[in-house]
Design a protein around this motif. Structure first.
Motif, short mmCIF file in Angstrom:
data_model
loop_
_atom_site.label_atom_id
_atom_site.label_comp_id
_atom_site.label_asym_id
_atom_site.label_seq_id
_atom_site.Cartn_x
_atom_site.Cartn_y
_atom_site.Cartn_z
N GLU A 88 -11.57 -9.55 -1.93
CA GLU A 88 -10.21 -9.99 -2.22
C GLU A 88 -10.21 -11.41 -2.77
OE1 GLU A 88 -5.86 -10.14 -0.09
OE2 GLU A 88 -7.42 -8.78 0.66
N GLU A 108 -11.53 -10.59 -7.72
CA GLU A 108 -11.48 -9.47 -8.66
C GLU A 108 -11.65 -9.99 -10.08
OE1 GLU A 108 -8.99 -10.19 -6.55
OE2 GLU A 108 -8.90 -8.55 -5.11
N HIS A 115 -13.66 -1.22 -7.51
CA HIS A 115 -14.33 -1.43 -8.80
C HIS A 115 -15.13 -0.18 -9.11
CE1 HIS A 115 -14.02 -6.06 -8.29
NE2 HIS A 115 -12.87 -5.49 -8.57
N ARG A 120 -5.74 -5.03 -3.64
CA ARG A 120 -7.00 -4.51 -3.10
C ARG A 120 -7.57 -3.56 -4.15
NH1 ARG A 120 -6.58 -1.10 1.12
NH2 ARG A 120 -4.52 -0.61 0.37
N THR A 121 -8.74 -3.88 -4.65
CA THR A 121 -9.26 -3.21 -5.83
C THR A 121 -10.57 -2.48 -5.56
OG1 THR A 121 -8.31 -4.97 -7.18
CG2 THR A 121 -9.91 -3.54 -8.25
N GLY A 132 -13.78 -4.50 -4.27
CA GLY A 132 -14.03 -5.90 -4.62
C GLY A 132 -13.64 -6.82 -3.48
N ASP A 155 -7.28 1.88 -1.72
CA ASP A 155 -7.06 0.61 -2.40
C ASP A 155 -5.74 0.66 -3.18
OD1 ASP A 155 -10.01 -0.55 -2.12
OD2 ASP A 155 -10.15 1.54 -2.76
N TRP A 165 -11.01 -8.72 -12.89
CA TRP A 165 -9.97 -8.35 -13.85
C TRP A 165 -8.77 -9.30 -13.79
CZ3 TRP A 165 -5.55 -7.75 -11.25
CH2 TRP A 165 -5.64 -7.39 -9.89
N ARG A 166 -8.65 -10.10 -12.72
CA ARG A 166 -7.47 -10.95 -12.52
C ARG A 166 -7.17 -11.85 -13.71
NH1 ARG A 166 -4.79 -11.76 -7.98
NH2 ARG A 166 -5.54 -10.71 -6.13
#
Length: 175
Positions: A78, A81, A98, A95-96, A76, A127, A83-84
């Motif tokens: 930065e 995201e 997805h 750092r995600t 994703g 990540d 989901w945040r």
């Protein structure tokens, strides 16, 4: 019985080589619902969307000449995201990856193939987190991801014609 799988990693530059394989497996897995489900019919768009990300990462499993299944996703951006909004406060390290899709054909279900695909894809990542969505009408799938360390942090309906999904995250690396 655990099948003897060959797992191979593909990236953004390989999309033209694997695109039809992903679409064919999806069509096979969802054959009974494809004609009546407009959202599932959009799968080629999702393949192109995710595959268009330079960080696209895909693992395909084969047993001999047969494609067993696949798993893919992309990192994703930065600060963007999705989901945040479900966590307060959000983790400092964010750092995600997805994790978009995991599909295993019927004859290889309950053989450990899904977990092997998931683990191989996640082990290739550096990540901090992985995030995914699970249709809330599939509690067994949600429970499977929980058994792999994911936790539900909320629910979301990202598109007007999509199902409502459980938003799930896991810390990486997996243990």
């Amino acid at each position: 019985m655990t099948p003897a799988l060959e797992l191979r990693h593909y990236g953004h530059d390989d999309l033209s080589e694997i695109r039809q394989t992903l679409i064919d497996v999806h069509a096979d897995v969802h054959a009974d619902r494809m004609a009546d489900d407009e959202f599932r019919q959009k799968f080629p768009w999702f393949v192109d969307h995710w595959g268009g990300n330079p960080g696209f990462s895909c693992m395909i499993a084969r047993e001999g000449d047969e494609v067993v299944g696949f798993a893919y996703g992309a990192p994703g951006a930065e600060g963007r995201e999705w989901w945040r909004e479900h966590l307060d406060p959000a983790p400092e390290k964010a750092r995600t990856f997805h994790f978009s899709e995991l599909m295993v054909r019927e004859q290889w279900r309950k053989t450990g193939a899904a977990e092997r695909l998931h683990r191989a894809l996640m082990d290739a990542r550096d990540d901090d987190l992985a995030a995914l969505l699970v249709d809330v009408t599939h509690p067994k799938v949600e429970a499977l991801y929980q058994s792999w360390g994911y936790r539900k942090v909320g629910e979301d309906q990202p598109f007007p014609d999509s199902p409502v999904y459980a938003v799930m995250i896991v810390d990486l690396p997996l243990r």
